[in-house]
Design a protein around this motif. Structure first.
Motif, PDB file in Angstrom:
ATOM      1  N   ARG A  19      12.579  -4.117  13.887  1.00  0.00           N
ATOM      2  CA  ARG A  19      11.480  -4.628  14.704  1.00  0.00           C
ATOM      3  C   ARG A  19      10.124  -4.154  14.186  1.00  0.00           C
ATOM      4  O   ARG A  19       9.117  -4.381  14.826  1.00  0.00           O
ATOM      5  N   GLY A  20      10.122  -3.455  13.048  1.00  0.00           N
ATOM      6  CA  GLY A  20       8.870  -2.949  12.507  1.00  0.00           C
ATOM      7  C   GLY A  20       8.444  -3.706  11.263  1.00  0.00           C
ATOM      8  O   GLY A  20       8.653  -4.913  11.140  1.00  0.00           O
ATOM      9  N   VAL A  21       7.843  -3.004  10.320  1.00  0.00           N
ATOM     10  CA  VAL A  21       7.272  -3.628   9.132  1.00  0.00           C
ATOM     11  C   VAL A  21       8.365  -3.968   8.129  1.00  0.00           C
ATOM     12  O   VAL A  21       9.253  -3.162   7.844  1.00  0.00           O
ATOM     13  N   ARG A  22       8.271  -5.160   7.566  1.00  0.00           N
ATOM     14  CA  ARG A  22       9.158  -5.598   6.501  1.00  0.00           C
ATOM     15  C   ARG A  22       8.316  -6.182   5.378  1.00  0.00           C
ATOM     16  O   ARG A  22       7.177  -6.607   5.596  1.00  0.00           O
ATOM     17  N   GLY A  23       8.887  -6.239   4.192  1.00  0.00           N
ATOM     18  CA  GLY A  23       8.171  -6.783   3.048  1.00  0.00           C
ATOM     19  C   GLY A  23       7.939  -5.714   2.006  1.00  0.00           C
ATOM     20  O   GLY A  23       8.663  -4.712   1.935  1.00  0.00           O
ATOM     21  N   HIS A  24       6.910  -5.932   1.172  1.00  0.00           N
ATOM     22  CA  HIS A  24       6.676  -5.023   0.046  1.00  0.00           C
ATOM     23  C   HIS A  24       5.205  -4.618  -0.012  1.00  0.00           C
ATOM     24  O   HIS A  24       4.308  -5.448   0.142  1.00  0.00           O
ATOM     25  N   VAL A  25       4.981  -3.344  -0.259  1.00  0.00           N
ATOM     26  CA  VAL A  25       3.649  -2.788  -0.514  1.00  0.00           C
ATOM     27  C   VAL A  25       3.775  -1.873  -1.715  1.00  0.00           C
ATOM     28  O   VAL A  25       4.702  -1.049  -1.776  1.00  0.00           O
ATOM     29  N   SER A  26       2.879  -2.002  -2.658  1.00  0.00           N
ATOM     30  CA  SER A  26       2.880  -1.061  -3.775  1.00  0.00           C
ATOM     31  C   SER A  26       1.460  -0.628  -4.085  1.00  0.00           C
ATOM     32  O   SER A  26       0.520  -1.423  -4.024  1.00  0.00           O
ATOM     33  N   VAL A  27       1.324   0.667  -4.378  1.00  0.00           N
ATOM     34  CA  VAL A  27       0.054   1.250  -4.807  1.00  0.00           C
ATOM     35  C   VAL A  27       0.342   1.909  -6.147  1.00  0.00           C
ATOM     36  O   VAL A  27       0.953   2.985  -6.200  1.00  0.00           O
ATOM     37  N   GLY A  28      -0.075   1.247  -7.225  1.00  0.00           N
ATOM     38  CA  GLY A  28       0.297   1.737  -8.541  1.00  0.00           C
ATOM     39  C   GLY A  28       1.805   1.720  -8.683  1.00  0.00           C
ATOM     40  O   GLY A  28       2.462   0.696  -8.472  1.00  0.00           O
ATOM     41  N   ASP A  29       2.399   2.875  -8.978  1.00  0.00           N
ATOM     42  CA  ASP A  29       3.849   2.952  -9.137  1.00  0.00           C
ATOM     43  C   ASP A  29       4.547   3.434  -7.870  1.00  0.00           C
ATOM     44  O   ASP A  29       5.762   3.669  -7.866  1.00  0.00           O
ATOM     45  N   ARG A  30       3.799   3.578  -6.773  1.00  0.00           N
ATOM     46  CA  ARG A  30       4.392   3.993  -5.500  1.00  0.00           C
ATOM     47  C   ARG A  30       4.757   2.762  -4.692  1.00  0.00           C
ATOM     48  O   ARG A  30       3.954   1.848  -4.536  1.00  0.00           O
TER      49      ARG A  30
ATOM     50  N   ALA B 152     -19.621  -3.354 -10.403  1.00  0.00           N
ATOM     51  CA  ALA B 152     -18.475  -2.614 -10.918  1.00  0.00           C
ATOM     52  C   ALA B 152     -17.503  -3.569 -11.600  1.00  0.00           C
ATOM     53  O   ALA B 152     -17.160  -4.618 -11.040  1.00  0.00           O
ATOM     54  N   PRO B 153     -17.047  -3.242 -12.802  1.00  0.00           N
ATOM     55  CA  PRO B 153     -16.043  -4.083 -13.463  1.00  0.00           C
ATOM     56  C   PRO B 153     -14.709  -3.976 -12.738  1.00  0.00           C
ATOM     57  O   PRO B 153     -14.355  -2.917 -12.206  1.00  0.00           O
ATOM     58  N   LEU B 154     -13.968  -5.085 -12.711  1.00  0.00           N
ATOM     59  CA  LEU B 154     -12.687  -5.089 -12.034  1.00  0.00           C
ATOM     60  C   LEU B 154     -11.588  -4.662 -13.001  1.00  0.00           C
ATOM     61  O   LEU B 154     -11.562  -5.087 -14.162  1.00  0.00           O
ATOM     62  N   GLY B 155     -10.676  -3.824 -12.526  1.00  0.00           N
ATOM     63  CA  GLY B 155      -9.564  -3.357 -13.342  1.00  0.00           C
ATOM     64  C   GLY B 155      -8.267  -4.044 -12.965  1.00  0.00           C
ATOM     65  O   GLY B 155      -8.260  -5.171 -12.442  1.00  0.00           O
ATOM     66  N   ASP B 156      -7.177  -3.378 -13.193  1.00  0.00           N
ATOM     67  CA  ASP B 156      -5.867  -3.926 -12.865  1.00  0.00           C
ATOM     68  C   ASP B 156      -5.621  -3.865 -11.366  1.00  0.00           C
ATOM     69  O   ASP B 156      -6.307  -3.144 -10.631  1.00  0.00           O
ATOM     70  N   ALA B 157      -4.623  -4.621 -10.917  1.00  0.00           N
ATOM     71  CA  ALA B 157      -4.251  -4.616  -9.504  1.00  0.00           C
ATOM     72  C   ALA B 157      -3.754  -3.230  -9.110  1.00  0.00           C
ATOM     73  O   ALA B 157      -2.864  -2.667  -9.756  1.00  0.00           O
ATOM     74  N   VAL B 158      -4.356  -2.667  -8.081  1.00  0.00           N
ATOM     75  CA  VAL B 158      -3.968  -1.350  -7.569  1.00  0.00           C
ATOM     76  C   VAL B 158      -3.072  -1.504  -6.345  1.00  0.00           C
ATOM     77  O   VAL B 158      -2.041  -0.851  -6.214  1.00  0.00           O
ATOM     78  N   LEU B 159      -3.477  -2.386  -5.425  1.00  0.00           N
ATOM     79  CA  LEU B 159      -2.712  -2.632  -4.200  1.00  0.00           C
ATOM     80  C   LEU B 159      -2.071  -4.013  -4.279  1.00  0.00           C
ATOM     81  O   LEU B 159      -2.750  -5.011  -4.546  1.00  0.00           O
ATOM     82  N   GLN B 160      -0.770  -4.060  -4.062  1.00  0.00           N
ATOM     83  CA  GLN B 160      -0.052  -5.329  -4.017  1.00  0.00           C
ATOM     84  C   GLN B 160       0.718  -5.422  -2.710  1.00  0.00           C
ATOM     85  O   GLN B 160       1.485  -4.516  -2.366  1.00  0.00           O
ATOM     86  N   VAL B 161       0.480  -6.507  -1.992  1.00  0.00           N
ATOM     87  CA  VAL B 161       1.139  -6.764  -0.714  1.00  0.00           C
ATOM     88  C   VAL B 161       1.885  -8.079  -0.838  1.00  0.00           C
ATOM     89  O   VAL B 161       1.274  -9.106  -1.163  1.00  0.00           O
ATOM     90  N   LYS B 162       3.196  -8.074  -0.594  1.00  0.00           N
ATOM     91  CA  LYS B 162       3.999  -9.289  -0.745  1.00  0.00           C
ATOM     92  C   LYS B 162       4.875  -9.486   0.483  1.00  0.00           C
ATOM     93  O   LYS B 162       5.662  -8.612   0.854  1.00  0.00           O
ATOM     94  N   ASN B 163       4.719 -10.661   1.102  1.00  0.00           N
ATOM     95  CA  ASN B 163       5.549 -11.057   2.247  1.00  0.00           C
ATOM     96  C   ASN B 163       5.642  -9.960   3.304  1.00  0.00           C
ATOM     97  O   ASN B 163       6.709  -9.710   3.876  1.00  0.00           O
ATOM     98  N   LEU B 164       4.532  -9.317   3.569  1.00  0.00           N
ATOM     99  CA  LEU B 164       4.499  -8.240   4.566  1.00  0.00           C
ATOM    100  C   LEU B 164       4.522  -8.850   5.964  1.00  0.00           C
ATOM    101  O   LEU B 164       3.754  -9.770   6.269  1.00  0.00           O
ATOM    102  N   SER B 165       5.387  -8.336   6.819  1.00  0.00           N
ATOM    103  CA  SER B 165       5.524  -8.866   8.174  1.00  0.00           C
ATOM    104  C   SER B 165       5.715  -7.726   9.164  1.00  0.00           C
ATOM    105  O   SER B 165       6.280  -6.680   8.834  1.00  0.00           O
ATOM    106  N   ALA B 166       5.245  -7.940  10.380  1.00  0.00           N
ATOM    107  CA  ALA B 166       5.502  -7.046  11.507  1.00  0.00           C
ATOM    108  C   ALA B 166       5.671  -7.938  12.730  1.00  0.00           C
ATOM    109  O   ALA B 166       4.707  -8.583  13.155  1.00  0.00           O
ATOM    110  N   PRO B 167       6.898  -8.050  13.268  1.00  0.00           N
ATOM    111  CA  PRO B 167       7.150  -8.987  14.372  1.00  0.00           C
ATOM    112  C   PRO B 167       6.143  -8.855  15.501  1.00  0.00           C
ATOM    113  O   PRO B 167       5.753  -7.748  15.882  1.00  0.00           O
ATOM    114  N   ALA B 168       5.706 -10.022  15.987  1.00  0.00           N
ATOM    115  CA  ALA B 168       4.733 -10.142  17.092  1.00  0.00           C
ATOM    116  C   ALA B 168       3.320  -9.736  16.694  1.00  0.00           C
ATOM    117  O   ALA B 168       2.411  -9.784  17.517  1.00  0.00           O
ATOM    118  N   ARG B 169       3.116  -9.349  15.415  1.00  0.00           N
ATOM    119  CA  ARG B 169       1.778  -8.972  14.961  1.00  0.00           C
ATOM    120  C   ARG B 169       1.290  -9.904  13.850  1.00  0.00           C
ATOM    121  O   ARG B 169       0.240 -10.527  13.974  1.00  0.00           O
TER     122      ARG B 169
END
Length: 515
Positions: A319-330, A262-279
């Protein structure tokens, strides 16, 4: 010199259930002090054979001999008296009791004077048994506080406390790390030296070639072959592996991992500095359309938590999830799975029975669960419409079930996983998070699941494959992210340079990577 009498001989074992011939005149021979691997696809008859040997069910025909003597195994107590013990994949332990209390469950020693439980003697005898088995465990510790590997050792000690001469291990490695598996194998080899006979059931072929002396292949309730590992691997170990796979599935699999282009397209999922304390903390990566990105690492490294955080299954906040997640424009992190699903994110959870499936519901209801609008028209539920969709997906994904109304709990592990995949194929998905998608699945069903993963990638989905099976990671992924103690230790490019298991384990163990 006379030959040793076989520890176990099964002659023509036959067992039928309504509409199914589960065992068809199966023969099996188990020698004293040997490891006999029992392999085959789900539904091949392995579980039925084990249930007969453990006294959980009675054979319709055939004969069983132990140490040359014909026996009847009427129930579990009879099996125990004959020296047969079984350790199931799902443990049968009392989590709130101590190691000692579990090892001698129902047989606790009592004081001759007071008739109360003599705990000092109980702990002393448990410690002596564990020492004899070279198992290091705190005998007074509650079992619920032990690791999965330690709990498995308690199960084995409990079985051998009954002076078992035949030990059946059912998928013992399903939840073990490589180091824990090494410990298990040391124990199995020690048991062999003591004359204990072991029946070892596993879908992982590498383990079979590592630990077994003999291997029997079952398919569709029949014994296809029984031969020594030396005979199987004579000439070429790889050819022996291919022969074993062909016998298990009834056809030749050219490769364990189907090719993908399969040819690769543009980035769909972007995860940046995602953190969850103790995990986990500061995890960053991106996955492109058509790409399979593997996330691996040792148990407890945070790989599953990362997938759950992307899916909105870990709360946000201080105490939960911090950082950035993007799926397309969401933009995320998503506040809930509902929000993640709306953005086009799907998750196959690690534990399909606990978190993925409605076991007491049928195939139709499970398949359409992620898209309830499929069965609704003018505000009314239309089961006939659901059935049409479910039938089409059963055909498309080769899901083996009698009808769309078959209960999920009656399906094999591989077919249950395909039902979960079918659920998400009822609606367009941009990101597929697959957590251990082939755990407890036979080699033939694995190949079909890998083919489905490739198909989803070819349709433009971004795939995140969370897996502890390194051959699977290397065989399926374009890139490999390795977690270590809650951090992403590194990302390896598997398309430019073939990744090795040694490279992955170096990163997983926190060591500097040498190329």
């Amino acid at each position: 010199m006379t030959e040793a009498v076989p520890r176990l001989q099964c002659h023509g074992l036959t067992k039928s259930f309504p509409g199914v011939l589960a065992l068809d005149r199966v023969d099996l021979t188990l020698e004293p002090g040997s490891v006999h691997a029992l392999v085959g696809e789900n539904g091949a008859g392995k579980s039925t054979l084990v249930r007969i040997l453990s006294g959980a069910t009675r054979a319709d025909g055939g004969r069983i001999e132990i140490d040359g003597r014909s026996v009847e195994i009427a129930d579990a107590l009879a099996a125990q008296r004959l020296g047969i013990a079984i350790v199931y994949q799902e443990f049968n332990l009392a989590a709130d009791l101590s190691v000692s209390e579990n090892v001698f469950l129902g047989r606790w020693p009592r004081s001759n004077r007071t008739r109360l439980i003599d705990f000092e003697r109980l702990h002393r005898e448990a410690g002596a048994l564990l020492a004899a088995l070279k198992i290091e465990l705190p005998v007074r510790e509650r079992v619920g506080r032990l690791t999965v590997a330690q709990q498995q050792m308690v199960e084995i000690a409990k079985a051998l406390s009954l002076e078992a001469r035949m030990l059946i291990l059912d998928e013992p490695s399903a939840v073990l790390t490589p180091h824990e598996l090494d410990t298990l194998f040391l124990l199995v080899r020690d048991l062999k030296a003591r004359g204990v006979s072991v029946i070892y059931i596993s879908h992982r072929l590498d383990e079979i070639f590592d630990i077994a002396d003999t291997v029997t292949v079952l398919r569709d309730g029949r014994r296809i072959s029984m031969r020594s590992i030396d005979e199987l691997t004579a000439g070429s170990p790889s050819a022996g592996r291919e022969r074993l796979i062909a016998e298990m599935v009834g056809r030749e699999l050219k490769d364990e991992f189907p090719p993908r282009s399969a040819p690769l397209g543009d980035a769909v999922l972007q995860v940046k500095n995602l953190s969850a304390p103790a995990r986990f903390r500061d995890v960053s990566f991106e996955v492109r359309a058509g790409e399979v990105f593997a996330l691996t690492g040792l148990v407890g490294s945070g790989r599953t938590s990362v997938a759950r955080a992307i899916f909105g299954a870990i709360p946000r906040g201080r105490r939960g999830v911090r950082g950035h997640v993007s799926v397309g424009d969401r933009r995320g992190p998503f506040r809930s799975p509902r929000e993640a699903i709306a953005a086009g994110v799907a998750l196959l959870p690690e534990d399909r029975k606990l978190e993925g499936l409605l076991l007491d519901r049928n195939v139709r209801e499970n398949v359409t669960l992620a898209n309830p609008r499929l069965g609704v028209r003018a505000g009314l539920l239309r089961p006939a419409r659901e059935r049409r969709v479910a039938r089409q997906l059963m055909t498309d994904l080769r899901i083996k079930a009698l009808t769309t109304e078959s209960l999920i709990r009656t399906l094999s592990g591989g077919n249950q996983q395909k039902v979960l995949l079918a659920r998400w194929m009822t609606r367009p998905q941009r990101v597929m998070l697959l957590d251990e998608p082939t755990r407890g699945v036979d080699v033939g069903a694995k190949y079909e699941i890998y083919t489905l993963i490739n198909r989803l990638a070819a349709e433009g989905a971004a795939i995140v494959l969370v897996s502890s099976e390194l051959p699977e990671v290397i065989g399926m992924a374009d890139r490999v992210g390795v977690m270590c103690e809650g951090r992403l230790a590194g990302i390896l490019d598997n398309k430019c340079h073939e990744v090795t298991q040694e490279q992955i384990m170096s990163l997983a163990a926190g060591e500097a990577l040498t190329v």
